[in-house]
Design an enzyme around this catalytic site. Structure first.
Site, PDB file in Angstrom:
ATOM      1  N   LYS A 166       0.855  -1.188   0.000  1.00 59.30           N
ATOM      2  CA  LYS A 166       0.000   0.000   0.000  1.00 59.30           C
ATOM      3  C   LYS A 166       0.890   1.236   0.000  1.00 59.30           C
ATOM      4  O   LYS A 166       1.725   1.413   0.887  1.00 59.30           O
ATOM      5  CB  LYS A 166      -0.912   0.024   1.212  1.00 59.30           C
ATOM      6  CG  LYS A 166      -1.897   1.187   1.137  1.00 59.30           C
ATOM      7  CD  LYS A 166      -2.501   1.531   2.460  1.00 59.30           C
ATOM      8  CE  LYS A 166      -3.200   2.883   2.343  1.00 59.30           C
ATOM      9  NZ  LYS A 166      -3.593   3.426   3.642  1.00 59.30           N
ATOM     10  N   GLY A 227      -8.349   9.246   9.872  1.00 57.69           N
ATOM     11  CA  GLY A 227      -8.621   9.292  11.302  1.00 57.69           C
ATOM     12  C   GLY A 227      -9.714  10.251  11.722  1.00 57.69           C
ATOM     13  O   GLY A 227      -9.966  10.422  12.919  1.00 57.69           O
ATOM     14  N   ALA A 253      -9.770   5.661   4.405  1.00 60.19           N
ATOM     15  CA  ALA A 253      -9.721   6.815   5.306  1.00 60.19           C
ATOM     16  C   ALA A 253     -11.069   7.513   5.418  1.00 60.19           C
ATOM     17  O   ALA A 253     -11.780   7.683   4.431  1.00 60.19           O
ATOM     18  CB  ALA A 253      -8.665   7.831   4.886  1.00 60.19           C
ATOM     19  N   GLY A 254     -11.397   7.897   6.649  1.00 64.05           N
ATOM     20  CA  GLY A 254     -12.581   8.686   6.906  1.00 64.05           C
ATOM     21  C   GLY A 254     -13.771   7.932   7.456  1.00 64.05           C
ATOM     22  O   GLY A 254     -14.718   8.529   7.950  1.00 64.05           O
ATOM     23  N   ASN A 275      -9.018   1.765  10.093  1.00 68.68           N
ATOM     24  CA  ASN A 275      -8.240   1.457  11.283  1.00 68.68           C
ATOM     25  C   ASN A 275      -8.851   2.123  12.509  1.00 68.68           C
ATOM     26  O   ASN A 275      -9.377   1.473  13.403  1.00 68.68           O
ATOM     27  CB  ASN A 275      -6.797   1.901  11.095  1.00 68.68           C
ATOM     28  CG  ASN A 275      -5.875   1.478  12.233  1.00 68.68           C
ATOM     29  OD1 ASN A 275      -4.676   1.718  12.197  1.00 68.68           O
ATOM     30  ND2 ASN A 275      -6.372   0.829  13.271  1.00 68.68           N
ATOM     31  N   THR A 276      -8.843   3.458  12.520  1.00 66.40           N
ATOM     32  CA  THR A 276      -9.291   4.202  13.695  1.00 66.40           C
ATOM     33  C   THR A 276     -10.720   3.887  14.094  1.00 66.40           C
ATOM     34  O   THR A 276     -11.044   3.816  15.282  1.00 66.40           O
ATOM     35  CB  THR A 276      -9.140   5.714  13.437  1.00 66.40           C
ATOM     36  OG1 THR A 276      -7.803   5.990  13.004  1.00 66.40           O
ATOM     37  CG2 THR A 276      -9.426   6.510  14.696  1.00 66.40           C
TER      38      THR A 276
END
Length: 323
Positions: A166, A227, A253-254, A275-276
């Site tokens: 990635k 995040g 993301a987001g 992830n977050t």
């Protein structure tokens, strides 16, 4: 010619025996079971069992159980789960591994960092998540130019033999938006060196196409800043990227909650990376399960084809015959 029913459908045939009929259907008599007029026909007798006008037959064979196969592929790797999860921000490796299990994900992103030479026996991610069972996707988190990203992935390939990687090249620290000029440069170099880069990018269909042409095996437009948990801010451009891409498209993301993941899948994306949203949930394991279900539900909704949007109400019950 005689008329009979096969698996509920009318059919005309010149076959005189069940075996001849089965071969006419381009099937192997040794690999099917046949019910003839409500009675099981032994496989050893199919060649002698006559069929007559008006007969009803059911012909079955073994198939894999569960839902239809809806796997996806990238650079020759095939996966069933469309959810990719990260390995940062968890309280420890044990919780990380448990969340991965709950999510059903088959790919995890991993950062490449220096070994702690002062404590070489400290626990490592590989002690908890086996790279032989789960696909590691080395990433370039924290890299702010093409040179840093390329160097990092060269080290990653040396450490684990990974070509599927990635790539993210960040523009600055406040927004963590990608620097597309440096990203494109790194993509071209990596592709020429035999890497298969899955590339984090802005939600721009032109930029996504440029990355694909440069050798990206997947494009990964952001839904919102990394995040942030804001969800997909521009569904229009994500949809345009999906429509124009010849490689997998994954929102990266987001994502903040399950509905965000479902929206990404309803737009036709091949997958979602997060992830977050899981790691910082009050109950990461439960959120991981929620994300697994959301991705599956969003994919089913996309494949089903949603109803059209209308400006005004349209009653579900007919008005004819109203008392």
């Amino acid at each position: 010619m005689i008329a009979l029913t096969v698996n509920g459908e009318s059919r005309r045939t010149s076959a005189s025996t069940i075996a001849e009929l089965v071969r006419e259907l381009e099937l192997d008599p040794a690999k099917v079971a046949v019910e003839h007029n409500g009675t099981i026909a032994p496989r050893s007798e199919l060649h002698a069992k006559k069929v007559q006008d008006g007969d009803a037959l059911e012909i079955v064979h073994f198939v894999g159980g569960g839902q239809d196969d809806d796997s996806w592929s990238v650079a020759g790797h095939t996966f069933k789960s469309r959810l990719i999860v990260g390995t940062g921000k968890y309280k420890d490796f044990e919780q990380n591994a448990a969340a991965l299990e709950a999510s059903g994900a088959e790919i995890v992103t991993v950062a490449v960092r220096r070994v702690n030479v002062s404590d070489p026996k400290a626990p490592m991610l590989t002690d908890y998540i086996d790279p032989k069972k789960v696909t590691y996707l080395p990433n370039t988190a924290g890299c702010f130019n093409a040179e840093e990203a390329i160097r990092t992935l060269r080290l990653a390939r040396e450490a684990g033999g990974w070509n599927l990687v990635k790539l993210e090249v960040l523009g600055e620290a406040k927004t963590l938006y990608p620097d597309m000029r440096e990203t494109l440069k790194a993509t071209e170099v990596l592709a020429n060196e035999g890497f298969h880069p899955m590339v984090y990018c802005v939600d721009d269909p032109i930029a996504a196409k440029q990355l694909e042409d440069a050798g990206a095996v997947a494009v990964m437009p952001l839904g919102a800043p990394i995040g942030s948990g804001l969800g997909i801010q521009n569904q229009v451009t994500i949809r345009l990227i999906v429509e124009g891409a010849k490689v997998p498209v994954l929102v990266d993301a987001g994502v903040g909650t399950a509905s965000d993941a479902a929206v990404a899948m309803e737009l036709g994306c091949d997958g979602v990376l997060m992830n977050t949203a899981i790691a910082e949930a009050k109950d990461p394991l439960r959120m991981a399960r929620a994300m697994k279900l959301a991705v599956a539900a969003g994919r089913d909704a996309y494949l089903s084809g949603r109803m059209g949007r209308r400006r005004y109400a349209d009653p579900s019950s007919p008005l004819a015959g109203l008392i």
